[in-house]
Design an enzyme around this catalytic site. Sequence first.
Site, PDB file in Angstrom:
ATOM      1  N   ASP A  55       0.831  -1.199   0.000  1.00 41.67           N
ATOM      2  CA  ASP A  55       0.000   0.000   0.000  1.00 41.67           C
ATOM      3  C   ASP A  55       0.870   1.255   0.000  1.00 41.67           C
ATOM      4  O   ASP A  55       1.802   1.370   0.814  1.00 41.67           O
ATOM      5  CB  ASP A  55      -0.902  -0.028   1.254  1.00 41.67           C
ATOM      6  CG  ASP A  55      -2.062   0.931   1.113  1.00 41.67           C
ATOM      7  OD1 ASP A  55      -1.820   2.137   0.881  1.00 41.67           O
ATOM      8  OD2 ASP A  55      -3.207   0.474   1.226  1.00 41.67           O
ATOM      9  N   SER A  80     -10.745   8.605 -10.154  1.00 43.14           N
ATOM     10  CA  SER A  80     -12.136   9.033 -10.394  1.00 43.14           C
ATOM     11  C   SER A  80     -12.599  10.176  -9.495  1.00 43.14           C
ATOM     12  O   SER A  80     -12.411  10.172  -8.273  1.00 43.14           O
ATOM     13  CB  SER A  80     -13.116   7.856 -10.365  1.00 43.14           C
ATOM     14  OG  SER A  80     -14.098   7.983  -9.391  1.00 43.14           O
ATOM     15  N   SER A 120      -5.665  15.685 -16.344  1.00 37.67           N
ATOM     16  CA  SER A 120      -6.220  16.890 -16.985  1.00 37.67           C
ATOM     17  C   SER A 120      -7.272  17.542 -16.094  1.00 37.67           C
ATOM     18  O   SER A 120      -7.646  18.688 -16.318  1.00 37.67           O
ATOM     19  CB  SER A 120      -6.851  16.516 -18.322  1.00 37.67           C
ATOM     20  OG  SER A 120      -7.910  15.598 -18.108  1.00 37.67           O
ATOM     21  N   TYR A 143     -10.679  14.907  -6.184  1.00 43.24           N
ATOM     22  CA  TYR A 143      -9.728  14.115  -6.982  1.00 43.24           C
ATOM     23  C   TYR A 143      -8.740  15.033  -7.705  1.00 43.24           C
ATOM     24  O   TYR A 143      -7.526  14.805  -7.670  1.00 43.24           O
ATOM     25  CB  TYR A 143     -10.494  13.256  -7.998  1.00 43.24           C
ATOM     26  CG  TYR A 143      -9.605  12.590  -9.029  1.00 43.24           C
ATOM     27  CD1 TYR A 143      -8.807  11.498  -8.684  1.00 43.24           C
ATOM     28  CD2 TYR A 143      -9.565  13.043 -10.345  1.00 43.24           C
ATOM     29  CE1 TYR A 143      -7.984  10.883  -9.632  1.00 43.24           C
ATOM     30  CE2 TYR A 143      -8.748  12.430 -11.289  1.00 43.24           C
ATOM     31  CZ  TYR A 143      -7.961  11.355 -10.926  1.00 43.24           C
ATOM     32  OH  TYR A 143      -7.150  10.753 -11.862  1.00 43.24           O
ATOM     33  N   ASP A 273     -17.874  17.229 -12.114  1.00 37.44           N
ATOM     34  CA  ASP A 273     -17.508  16.949 -13.499  1.00 37.44           C
ATOM     35  C   ASP A 273     -17.197  18.254 -14.243  1.00 37.44           C
ATOM     36  O   ASP A 273     -17.900  19.243 -14.045  1.00 37.44           O
ATOM     37  CB  ASP A 273     -18.703  16.271 -14.194  1.00 37.44           C
ATOM     38  CG  ASP A 273     -18.308  14.965 -14.830  1.00 37.44           C
ATOM     39  OD1 ASP A 273     -17.191  14.496 -14.565  1.00 37.44           O
ATOM     40  OD2 ASP A 273     -19.134  14.410 -15.586  1.00 37.44           O
TER      41      ASP A 273
HETATM   42  N1  LIG Z   1      -7.547   6.533 -16.914  1.00 34.84           N
HETATM   43  C1  LIG Z   1      -7.568   7.851 -17.086  1.00 34.84           C
HETATM   44  O1  LIG Z   1      -8.246   8.367 -17.976  1.00 34.84           O
HETATM   45  C2  LIG Z   1      -6.741   8.763 -16.217  1.00 34.84           C
HETATM   46  C3  LIG Z   1      -6.812  10.152 -16.427  1.00 34.84           C
HETATM   47  C4  LIG Z   1      -6.036  10.980 -15.631  1.00 34.84           C
HETATM   48  C5  LIG Z   1      -5.176  10.453 -14.690  1.00 34.84           C
HETATM   49  N2  LIG Z   1      -5.149   9.106 -14.486  1.00 34.84           N
HETATM   50  C6  LIG Z   1      -4.237   8.576 -13.473  1.00 34.84           C
HETATM   51  O2  LIG Z   1      -3.562   7.460 -14.046  1.00 34.84           O
HETATM   52  C7  LIG Z   1      -3.273   6.496 -13.041  1.00 34.84           C
HETATM   53  C8  LIG Z   1      -3.795   5.149 -13.465  1.00 34.84           C
HETATM   54  O3  LIG Z   1      -5.214   5.204 -13.582  1.00 34.84           O
HETATM   55  P1  LIG Z   1      -6.072   3.983 -14.113  1.00 34.84           P
HETATM   56  O4  LIG Z   1      -7.137   4.536 -14.956  1.00 34.84           O
HETATM   57  O5  LIG Z   1      -5.171   2.940 -14.632  1.00 34.84           O
HETATM   58  O6  LIG Z   1      -6.772   3.506 -12.765  1.00 34.84           O
HETATM   59  P2  LIG Z   1      -6.756   2.058 -12.076  1.00 34.84           P
HETATM   60  O7  LIG Z   1      -7.711   2.141 -10.924  1.00 34.84           O
HETATM   61  O8  LIG Z   1      -7.009   1.011 -13.077  1.00 34.84           O
HETATM   62  O9  LIG Z   1      -5.267   1.954 -11.551  1.00 34.84           O
HETATM   63  C9  LIG Z   1      -4.846   2.464 -10.290  1.00 34.84           C
HETATM   64  C10 LIG Z   1      -4.046   1.374  -9.617  1.00 34.84           C
HETATM   65  O10 LIG Z   1      -3.562   1.870  -8.366  1.00 34.84           O
HETATM   66  C11 LIG Z   1      -3.739   0.842  -7.384  1.00 34.84           C
HETATM   67  N3  LIG Z   1      -3.847   1.455  -6.065  1.00 34.84           N
HETATM   68  C12 LIG Z   1      -4.868   2.205  -5.593  1.00 34.84           C
HETATM   69  N4  LIG Z   1      -4.638   2.559  -4.315  1.00 34.84           N
HETATM   70  C13 LIG Z   1      -3.433   2.030  -3.987  1.00 34.84           C
HETATM   71  C14 LIG Z   1      -2.669   2.040  -2.807  1.00 34.84           C
HETATM   72  N5  LIG Z   1      -3.092   2.686  -1.695  1.00 34.84           N
HETATM   73  N6  LIG Z   1      -1.499   1.382  -2.795  1.00 34.84           N
HETATM   74  C15 LIG Z   1      -1.065   0.720  -3.894  1.00 34.84           C
HETATM   75  N7  LIG Z   1      -1.748   0.671  -5.042  1.00 34.84           N
HETATM   76  C16 LIG Z   1      -2.926   1.327  -5.093  1.00 34.84           C
HETATM   77  C17 LIG Z   1      -5.033   0.150  -7.795  1.00 34.84           C
HETATM   78  O11 LIG Z   1      -5.212  -1.128  -7.224  1.00 34.84           O
HETATM   79  C18 LIG Z   1      -4.882   0.130  -9.307  1.00 34.84           C
HETATM   80  O12 LIG Z   1      -4.206  -1.035  -9.739  1.00 34.84           O
HETATM   81  C19 LIG Z   1      -3.882   7.034 -11.755  1.00 34.84           C
HETATM   82  O13 LIG Z   1      -2.870   7.707 -11.044  1.00 34.84           O
HETATM   83  C20 LIG Z   1      -4.928   8.026 -12.238  1.00 34.84           C
HETATM   84  O14 LIG Z   1      -5.177   9.028 -11.277  1.00 34.84           O
HETATM   85  C21 LIG Z   1      -5.914   8.237 -15.226  1.00 34.84           C
END
Ligand SMILES: NC(=O)c1ccc[n+]([C@@H]2O[C@H](COP(=O)([O-])OP(=O)(O)OC[C@H]3O[C@@H](n4cnc5c(N)ncnc54)[C@H](O)[C@@H]3O)[C@@H](O)[C@H]2O)c1
Length: 313
Positions: A55, A80, A120, A143, A273
């Site tokens: 974690d 999210s 973004s 967030y 949003d």
């Molecule tokens: N998908 C998008 O459109 C998007 C847009 C902007 C930013 N992001 C950022 O990109 C990254 C990846 O997002 P994603 O869409 O793959 O989400 P995701 O939820 O699929 O991946 C996040 C991962 O982090 C892990 N995680 C969460 N809390 C944790 C903790 N306390 N310790 C260890 N691991 C932990 C989760 O288990 C998961 O595997 C994130 O940082 C998110 O904020 C994603």
Amino acid sequence: MAHYLVTGGCGFVGSHLVEALVQKGARVRVFDNRSTGKAENIAHLKAEIELVDGDLRELDAVHQAVAGVDYVFHQGARPSVARSVADPILSNNVNINGTLNLLVAARDAEVKRVVYAASSSAYGNMPTLPRSETLSPQPASPYAITKYVGECYCRVFTQVFGLETVALRYFNIFGPRQDPTSQYSAVIPKFIHAYLNGSAPIIEGDGEQSRDFTYIANAVHANLLACHAEGVAGEVFNIGCGQQTSINTLANLIGEMMQVDAKPVYISARPGDVRHSRADIQKAQRLLGYKPKVELKAGLRHTIDWFVQRCNL
Ligand SMILES: NC(=O)c1ccc[n+]([C@@H]2O[C@H](COP(=O)([O-])OP(=O)(O)OC[C@H]3O[C@@H](n4cnc5c(N)ncnc54)[C@H](O)[C@@H]3O)[C@@H](O)[C@H]2O)c1
């Protein structure tokens, strides 16, 4: 060969990054607590990687995860806007405290560079489009605040401690393995899942809100460039396609591609949003050599095919 740590490597973006690194023959360690990610996302790579259950909120565990690593891709977070509205303290603890732990551990382990998954959402509801990195962030949700604070910490760790960091502000990344089933899921997997199940897509608000939907291969490409580009430590980059598509257009497009004619059902808009979003990607083009490799329609085709194939298994 360099040794990479991918935090959140069991998640959507992280698992694609892990796959790309393994394909390059790199040594990869994944650190994840599987809260929103799943081990099955990287099960096909099990023999080639090291998977550490842990974690981000536990500094000792993060120190151990970073030991001996050259580069870190920090994807781990509680993603999210809606999740953060439901539980802002948890989002804060994971995204801000977790990122601070990661940066402290990376500094102590003399990691060569940390590439941070920024968002973004930092831009909020400002009227200016496209969004350029020169604009002052106006986060409009818990967030967005957490992701923005993470990138501020990255910049400060570069300035104060000399730890190289690069923050990539992702614009709505989509693709295979994105979870369609949670109430917090992103719109593209939700729409595909609805059409596959013969139900109507649900649109929050009037559907005229728009986003710069970015296929996962583009985000992976950007990360790999950001990890090794010269002279970009402490910088922030938009990673998108520079295009804007409304949710109504998206629902029609996916319906057409899947040959389903189901009228969307409209429900109330989500708090926090943003209305419109489109990336100015000139800085990433200039300093990282980033260029989107896969445009929206081709990305949707890959994603739909993946979901259809999975459905038929
Ligand atoms: N998908 C998008 O459109 C998007 C847009 C902007 C930013 N992001 C950022 O990109 C990254 C990846 O997002 P994603 O869409 O793959 O989400 P995701 O939820 O699929 O991946 C996040 C991962 O982090 C892990 N995680 C969460 N809390 C944790 C903790 N306390 N310790 C260890 N691991 C932990 C989760 O288990 C998961 O595997 C994130 O940082 C998110 O904020 C994603």
